[in-house]
Design a protein around this motif. Sequence first.
Motif, PDB file in Angstrom:
ATOM      1  N   TYR A 114      -8.837  -3.138   0.731  1.00 57.34           N
ATOM      2  CA  TYR A 114      -7.578  -2.928   0.039  1.00 57.34           C
ATOM      3  C   TYR A 114      -7.223  -1.448   0.180  1.00 57.34           C
ATOM      4  N   GLN A 115      -5.951  -1.165   0.380  1.00 56.50           N
ATOM      5  CA  GLN A 115      -5.483   0.219   0.449  1.00 56.50           C
ATOM      6  C   GLN A 115      -4.606   0.514  -0.765  1.00 56.50           C
ATOM      7  N   ILE A 116      -4.933   1.588  -1.476  1.00 49.99           N
ATOM      8  CA  ILE A 116      -4.122   2.073  -2.587  1.00 49.99           C
ATOM      9  C   ILE A 116      -3.812   3.530  -2.296  1.00 49.99           C
ATOM     10  N   GLY A 117      -2.590   3.819  -1.899  1.00 53.08           N
ATOM     11  CA  GLY A 117      -2.253   5.174  -1.479  1.00 53.08           C
ATOM     12  C   GLY A 117      -3.061   5.558  -0.263  1.00 53.08           C
ATOM     13  N   GLU A 118      -3.798   6.659  -0.374  1.00 51.76           N
ATOM     14  CA  GLU A 118      -4.636   7.127   0.728  1.00 51.76           C
ATOM     15  C   GLU A 118      -6.083   6.653   0.595  1.00 51.76           C
ATOM     16  N   TYR A 119      -6.348   5.836  -0.414  1.00 50.42           N
ATOM     17  CA  TYR A 119      -7.710   5.385  -0.680  1.00 50.42           C
ATOM     18  C   TYR A 119      -7.921   3.951  -0.174  1.00 50.42           C
ATOM     19  N   ALA A 142     -10.610  -2.041  10.524  1.00 48.26           N
ATOM     20  CA  ALA A 142     -10.501  -2.770   9.259  1.00 48.26           C
ATOM     21  C   ALA A 142      -9.255  -3.636   9.231  1.00 48.26           C
ATOM     22  N   ARG A 143      -9.362  -4.748   8.504  1.00 45.40           N
ATOM     23  CA  ARG A 143      -8.204  -5.563   8.156  1.00 45.40           C
ATOM     24  C   ARG A 143      -7.726  -5.060   6.795  1.00 45.40           C
ATOM     25  N   VAL A 144      -6.480  -4.585   6.742  1.00 46.43           N
ATOM     26  CA  VAL A 144      -6.004  -3.835   5.575  1.00 46.43           C
ATOM     27  C   VAL A 144      -4.939  -4.611   4.809  1.00 46.43           C
ATOM     28  N   THR A 145      -5.126  -4.693   3.497  1.00 53.25           N
ATOM     29  CA  THR A 145      -4.116  -5.226   2.583  1.00 53.25           C
ATOM     30  C   THR A 145      -3.707  -4.100   1.642  1.00 53.25           C
ATOM     31  N   ALA A 146      -2.427  -3.749   1.634  1.00 53.20           N
ATOM     32  CA  ALA A 146      -1.931  -2.646   0.813  1.00 53.20           C
ATOM     33  C   ALA A 146      -1.541  -3.143  -0.576  1.00 53.20           C
TER      34      ALA A 146
END
Length: 284
Positions: A114-119, A142-146
Amino acid sequence: MVSSSGSPRVDAESDFMRARRHQVLSALAARLRNDTEDTVQSMSFDEVVDALGRRSEHYVGHKVIPLDAIVGSVDKARDFDRRFRPTSTVNRQRWERLARASRTGEVIPPIDVYQIGEYYFVRDGHHRVSVARSLGVELIEARVTAIETFLSPVGIDARASLELKFWRRLMLQRVPFTGEARASVAVDRPSDYGRIAEAVEAWATRTMHAEHAYMDPETMAARWYAEEFQPVVQMIEEAGVRGDDERPAEAYLRVAEERYRLIREHEWNAEVIKAVAGKGRKKR
């Protein structure tokens, strides 16, 4: 550079022991500094989302992300520290199998985050992240979900910061400040956000009663800031009763509560400020 003995099995065992040793030393150093270990403990995705407020999410796709930006976990925050070093030997065999595979050039599947901002927070692939960091790798697929949040995801490195964010979010959901007001009404103590929300709602109740008209939350927030907060803060500044390093919202709360304790009134005038000023300026 990571050394090699020529035996992937021996090297993987050494990799794990090195990672554990560094984790133990980091935790010990934090305790000796009387630190809360926020700088070494992995961040919890649920704690961060609870503090910031979850609005929506969307799948971003495959990305190559920096390992240094991965700071936490969805469900294994206690199993790895902030740099994803293992905190126990429970999954040592699994860790070493991945280390051997990485050292021998096997294809390692992407992680899920999971992406939250730059984290980034790991959903699946904790051991892959841990091994990669141990081997000095800087990037990982990575497979990314924002995740979109109610509050901006900045300044959330410590749990104390998350508590402040949590209470600020609750206040803003009750009193939806925007623009200048949203930036100006800020405090350093989490509980003060609850006091601000109560003060605004009490002011709105009195105003609606006097005007015999309903006020929606957006109007309440805008009018309180313009008609109550700004004039009172200006009076406090002119009277010189704002404490050293005291935020405007903190000064407002202190003076407003002292005013009501002294005279049991909600009006503002020069006499009121003079009476409060007679109690002495707050030092911080």
